[in-house]
Motif scaffolding. Structure first.
Motif, PDB file in Angstrom:
ATOM      1  N   ILE A 106      16.654  57.288   6.467  1.00 23.08           N
ATOM      2  CA  ILE A 106      17.377  57.856   7.620  1.00 23.08           C
ATOM      3  C   ILE A 106      18.658  57.077   7.857  1.00 23.08           C
ATOM      4  O   ILE A 106      19.733  57.645   8.095  1.00 23.08           O
ATOM      5  CB  ILE A 106      16.483  57.846   8.878  1.00 23.08           C
ATOM      6  CG1 ILE A 106      15.340  58.856   8.716  1.00 23.08           C
ATOM      7  CG2 ILE A 106      17.305  58.159  10.126  1.00 23.08           C
ATOM      8  CD1 ILE A 106      14.320  58.799   9.830  1.00 23.08           C
ATOM      9  N   GLY A 107      18.574  55.744   7.808  1.00 22.28           N
ATOM     10  CA  GLY A 107      19.768  54.923   7.978  1.00 22.28           C
ATOM     11  C   GLY A 107      20.794  55.200   6.901  1.00 22.28           C
ATOM     12  O   GLY A 107      22.001  55.305   7.183  1.00 22.28           O
ATOM     13  N   GLY A 108      20.352  55.337   5.627  1.00 22.41           N
ATOM     14  CA  GLY A 108      21.275  55.636   4.548  1.00 22.41           C
ATOM     15  C   GLY A 108      21.963  56.975   4.733  1.00 22.41           C
ATOM     16  O   GLY A 108      23.166  57.118   4.474  1.00 22.41           O
ATOM     17  N   VAL A 109      21.223  57.987   5.191  1.00 25.60           N
ATOM     18  CA  VAL A 109      21.803  59.312   5.428  1.00 25.60           C
ATOM     19  C   VAL A 109      22.840  59.249   6.547  1.00 25.60           C
ATOM     20  O   VAL A 109      23.905  59.884   6.460  1.00 25.60           O
ATOM     21  CB  VAL A 109      20.701  60.332   5.761  1.00 25.60           C
ATOM     22  CG1 VAL A 109      21.303  61.646   6.254  1.00 25.60           C
ATOM     23  CG2 VAL A 109      19.822  60.579   4.539  1.00 25.60           C
ATOM     24  N   ILE A 110      22.570  58.477   7.591  1.00 23.00           N
ATOM     25  CA  ILE A 110      23.551  58.318   8.676  1.00 23.00           C
ATOM     26  C   ILE A 110      24.840  57.717   8.124  1.00 23.00           C
ATOM     27  O   ILE A 110      25.946  58.159   8.454  1.00 23.00           O
ATOM     28  CB  ILE A 110      22.971  57.433   9.801  1.00 23.00           C
ATOM     29  CG1 ILE A 110      21.823  58.166  10.506  1.00 23.00           C
ATOM     30  CG2 ILE A 110      24.065  57.061  10.816  1.00 23.00           C
ATOM     31  CD1 ILE A 110      21.090  57.310  11.525  1.00 23.00           C
ATOM     32  N   GLY A 111      24.703  56.713   7.254  1.00 14.15           N
ATOM     33  CA  GLY A 111      25.889  56.108   6.644  1.00 14.15           C
ATOM     34  C   GLY A 111      26.649  57.096   5.775  1.00 14.15           C
ATOM     35  O   GLY A 111      27.890  57.145   5.807  1.00 14.15           O
ATOM     36  N   LEU A 112      25.935  57.915   5.002  1.00 10.66           N
ATOM     37  CA  LEU A 112      26.595  58.918   4.164  1.00 10.66           C
ATOM     38  C   LEU A 112      27.325  59.954   5.021  1.00 10.66           C
ATOM     39  O   LEU A 112      28.415  60.418   4.661  1.00 10.66           O
ATOM     40  CB  LEU A 112      25.566  59.610   3.274  1.00 10.66           C
ATOM     41  CG  LEU A 112      24.957  58.752   2.156  1.00 10.66           C
ATOM     42  CD1 LEU A 112      23.835  59.513   1.460  1.00 10.66           C
ATOM     43  CD2 LEU A 112      26.020  58.345   1.147  1.00 10.66           C
ATOM     44  N   GLY A 140      41.730  59.110   8.715  1.00 11.16           N
ATOM     45  CA  GLY A 140      41.524  58.095   7.690  1.00 11.16           C
ATOM     46  C   GLY A 140      40.068  57.734   7.491  1.00 11.16           C
ATOM     47  O   GLY A 140      39.748  56.846   6.695  1.00 11.16           O
ATOM     48  N   GLY A 141      39.175  58.397   8.226  1.00 17.17           N
ATOM     49  CA  GLY A 141      37.755  58.123   8.114  1.00 17.17           C
ATOM     50  C   GLY A 141      37.296  57.037   9.066  1.00 17.17           C
ATOM     51  O   GLY A 141      38.083  56.474   9.838  1.00 17.17           O
ATOM     52  N   VAL A 142      36.007  56.751   9.029  1.00 16.77           N
ATOM     53  CA  VAL A 142      35.457  55.665   9.839  1.00 16.77           C
ATOM     54  C   VAL A 142      35.784  54.366   9.116  1.00 16.77           C
ATOM     55  O   VAL A 142      35.287  54.123   8.004  1.00 16.77           O
ATOM     56  CB  VAL A 142      33.928  55.820  10.001  1.00 16.77           C
ATOM     57  CG1 VAL A 142      33.351  54.627  10.749  1.00 16.77           C
ATOM     58  CG2 VAL A 142      33.611  57.107  10.739  1.00 16.77           C
ATOM     59  N   PRO A 143      36.622  53.506   9.692  1.00 19.18           N
ATOM     60  CA  PRO A 143      37.013  52.275   9.002  1.00 19.18           C
ATOM     61  C   PRO A 143      35.824  51.344   8.804  1.00 19.18           C
ATOM     62  O   PRO A 143      35.003  51.168   9.713  1.00 19.18           O
ATOM     63  CB  PRO A 143      38.075  51.662   9.930  1.00 19.18           C
ATOM     64  CG  PRO A 143      37.798  52.252  11.269  1.00 19.18           C
ATOM     65  CD  PRO A 143      37.224  53.618  11.029  1.00 19.18           C
ATOM     66  N   LEU A 144      35.733  50.756   7.612  1.00 22.03           N
ATOM     67  CA  LEU A 144      34.567  49.958   7.257  1.00 22.03           C
ATOM     68  C   LEU A 144      34.421  48.715   8.126  1.00 22.03           C
ATOM     69  O   LEU A 144      33.326  48.424   8.619  1.00 22.03           O
ATOM     70  CB  LEU A 144      34.642  49.555   5.778  1.00 22.03           C
ATOM     71  CG  LEU A 144      33.547  48.596   5.296  1.00 22.03           C
ATOM     72  CD1 LEU A 144      32.170  49.214   5.478  1.00 22.03           C
ATOM     73  CD2 LEU A 144      33.779  48.205   3.851  1.00 22.03           C
ATOM     74  N   ILE A 201      22.757  51.815   6.840  1.00 22.36           N
ATOM     75  CA  ILE A 201      23.882  52.614   7.357  1.00 22.36           C
ATOM     76  C   ILE A 201      25.186  52.139   6.734  1.00 22.36           C
ATOM     77  O   ILE A 201      26.005  52.939   6.267  1.00 22.36           O
ATOM     78  CB  ILE A 201      23.946  52.519   8.899  1.00 22.36           C
ATOM     79  CG1 ILE A 201      22.647  53.025   9.521  1.00 22.36           C
ATOM     80  CG2 ILE A 201      25.137  53.309   9.431  1.00 22.36           C
ATOM     81  CD1 ILE A 201      22.595  52.877  11.042  1.00 22.36           C
ATOM     82  N   VAL A 202      25.398  50.819   6.723  1.00 18.74           N
ATOM     83  CA  VAL A 202      26.621  50.265   6.138  1.00 18.74           C
ATOM     84  C   VAL A 202      26.673  50.562   4.641  1.00 18.74           C
ATOM     85  O   VAL A 202      27.733  50.895   4.102  1.00 18.74           O
ATOM     86  CB  VAL A 202      26.698  48.746   6.399  1.00 18.74           C
ATOM     87  CG1 VAL A 202      27.895  48.137   5.685  1.00 18.74           C
ATOM     88  CG2 VAL A 202      26.793  48.473   7.894  1.00 18.74           C
ATOM     89  N   LEU A 203      25.537  50.460   3.971  1.00 15.57           N
ATOM     90  CA  LEU A 203      25.499  50.738   2.538  1.00 15.57           C
ATOM     91  C   LEU A 203      25.885  52.191   2.266  1.00 15.57           C
ATOM     92  O   LEU A 203      26.664  52.476   1.348  1.00 15.57           O
ATOM     93  CB  LEU A 203      24.103  50.452   1.993  1.00 15.57           C
ATOM     94  CG  LEU A 203      23.924  50.593   0.483  1.00 15.57           C
ATOM     95  CD1 LEU A 203      24.795  49.594  -0.257  1.00 15.57           C
ATOM     96  CD2 LEU A 203      22.466  50.417   0.094  1.00 15.57           C
ATOM     97  N   GLY A 204      25.359  53.122   3.046  1.00 18.90           N
ATOM     98  CA  GLY A 204      25.729  54.526   2.890  1.00 18.90           C
ATOM     99  C   GLY A 204      27.195  54.769   3.149  1.00 18.90           C
ATOM    100  O   GLY A 204      27.845  55.564   2.455  1.00 18.90           O
TER     101      GLY A 204
END
Length: 530
Positions: free
Chosen positions: A169-175, A200-204, A438-441
């Motif tokens: 779920i966390g990975g999908v949120i990040g994607l 420019g997207g969500v800045p890392l 989330i960060v990884l996604g």
């Protein structure tokens, strides 16, 4: 080459050059330790000061600053769960847990020793393996980058120590967060809600700071103090020599993680933000006690820091040989090379060999200097943070996070993104969903999308464009690695279950043979726990 190496080493022994390396390393550590102020940003701010410098000194200063900044991000990652740079994400996973257990000093020492070994291994690879490895990096096309991203996403299985579903779920949120903004291929505007700054997207960096730091600030305020933790820190304090011996007693982890960081650094666009997570995953997968990860395991800190500092030397390989930056900070160093009239390639090593090898040796000297500077500064910072009351620490961290989020693009929108994601992460943590997936996604989402779309476009002339993802030799290797990464946790679990069954059977046999029954039960229970 040996003559050039010798002249580079002699040049670095000059007092003025040693002072320059020391200043660059210390300044980089200071910038890296501030959440939001990444190595790329620090190098960009430093470039104007190098215009009036001689090319060799300019490159040496930038290289030392880069090495120090990558290492400096570990301090706040360990002490307050605020990764100073994206390269310190995996460091925070274990380092902050060690801090909560009263072992933050050991974590700082582990990060320092890991950074030393990783930095040296990366420089050695840069010296001896630059041409062949640079040629290898050119073999990576869009299809390979897609599979690299997919392989990286399998790390979620290792991060989801409590529940695989929650990790996914966390990975999908990040994607999903990675889809915000203008599409990397095609240019469609998606999910910006009419806000131009979101194009420019969500800045890392603001996202990373918010996801990791804000939840801890909220918990810090809720606890209203850390007195128990301070007592534990005093109880667990060890001598420096004992801690260093503990770190170097596991050389396989150090070398493996450094090699991973070097190889990933060579791949253009990857860098330490991916290398530290992959090395952390491999350390956990090969550990005899993987259940300790996520609870404060020093090997996780060592693996992450070895890998991210190895990317410094690894990323320089394609930068200096073919002019393709391996990591974002390398692009800035490449720009400085071009500003001084130096062009990457074989000619750079022949016509400007003294400059190149002086710069390379300076990276190694900076890695060595990180040890005394880092141990003094890092341990002093560690003791200061531990002793600081929560009523001062929480607002101080909050101010740093706001400044760091604003400084990336000088945008108030980034501050609101950071705060919103931080609050979201706090409530998700109450449900058992970690910030790391989330960060990884978010990191890998754009890489996977770009590789997928570009791979399909480059194969439009084929009867089946999808086949190009499964027929290229390097793609097949990456697919095999991905499958192995997916299956390994299940294989390990099966082996553990088999060992427990064998232990239980051995206990029953001993009891049937007339051994003291109670003792056998105790032994069997102990084996089951182990």
């Amino acid at each position: 080459m040996l003559d050039l190496l010798g002249s580079g080493a002699v040049a670095n022994l000059a007092p003025s050059m040693l002072l320059l390396v020391l200043v660059g390393t210390a300044a980089g550590m200071a910038i890296g330790a501030m959440p939001g102020l990444s190595a790329t940003m620090g190098l960009a701010l430093l470039v104007p000061f190098t215009f009036v410098m001689e090319p060799t000194r300019a490159l040496v200063l930038l290289g030392a600053f880069y090495m120090g900044a990558i290492y400096g991000g570990s301090f706040t990652a360990i002490l307050v769960n605020a990764p100073g740079t994206p390269s310190s994400i995996a460091t925070a996973l274990e380092g902050y847990q060690m801090t909560k257990k009263g072992k933050s000093e050991l974590a700082v020492v582990g990060a320092t020793m890991g950074s030393l070994v990783g930095g040296i291994v990366g420089v050695v690879a840069l010296i001896f393996l630059a041409p062949p490895l640079a040629d290898f990096s050119l073999r990576f096309g869009p299809q390979e980058y897609f599979w690299v991203a997919v392989f990286g996403l399998t790390i979620i299985i290792s991060m989801a120590s409590g529940s695989l579903l929650k990790g996914l779920i966390g990975g999908v949120i990040g994607l999903l967060l990675a889809t915000v903004g203008i599409a990397p291929v095609g240019g469609e505007v998606r999910f910006t809600f009419g806000e131009p700054m979101l194009q420019g997207g969500v800045p890392l960096v603001p996202a990373m700071v918010g996801l990791f730091t804000i939840p801890e600030v909220i918990r810090l305020v809720a606890r209203k103090g850390r007195e128990a933790q301070m007592v534990e820190e005093r109880e667990h304090r060890q001598t420096l020599w004992h801690m260093v011996r503990l770190i170097f007693s596991r050389p396989v982890n150090l070398v493996r993680s450094s090699v991973i960081g070097t190889v990933i650094g060579i791949l253009p666009g990857a860098g330490g933000s991916i290398a530290n997570l992959v090395a952390y995953n491999e350390a956990k997968r090969s550990s005899k006690h993987p259940e300790n990860y996520g609870k404060g395991e020093v090997d996780g800190v060592v693996a992450a820091e070895s890998a991210n500092n190895a990317t410094v030397g690894g990323g320089m390989i394609p930068t200096l040989t073919i002019g393709v930056p391996g990591t974002p900070p390398d692009a800035i160093i490449l720009g400085v090379l071009l500003l001084h009239g130096l062009r990457p390639g074989a000619e750079l090593f022949t016509t400007s060999g003294d400059l190149v090898y002086t710069f390379i040796i300076a990276l190694a000297v900076s890695a060595v200097m990180m040890v005394p500077v880092g141990l003094v500064a890092g341990r002093a910072l560690q003791r200061g943070v531990i002793a600081l009351p929560a009523r001062y620490l929480a607002p101080g961290i909050t101010v740093l996070t706001i400044v760091g989020a604003y400084a990336v693009r000088s945008s108030v929108v980034d501050v609101f993104i950071m705060l919103a994601l931080g609050v979201l992460a706090y409530f998700l943590s109450l449900a058992g969903i970690s910030s790391a997936p989330i960060v990884l996604g978010l990191i890998l989402g754009s890489i996977a999308e770009t590789g997928l779309v570009q791979g399909l476009l480059t194969a439009q002339g084929d009867a089946n464009p999808w086949a190009s993802f499964f027929t290229r030799p390097l793609s097949l290797v990456l697919i095999a690695m991905t499958v192995l990464s997916l299956l390994w946790p299940f294989v390990r679990r099966w082996r553990q279950r088999r060992a427990r069954t064998a232990a239980a059977a051995a206990g029953d046999t001993s009891t049937a043979a007339g051994a003291p029954g109670d003792d056998v039960v105790v032994i069997a229970d102990t084996l089951r726990k182990d």
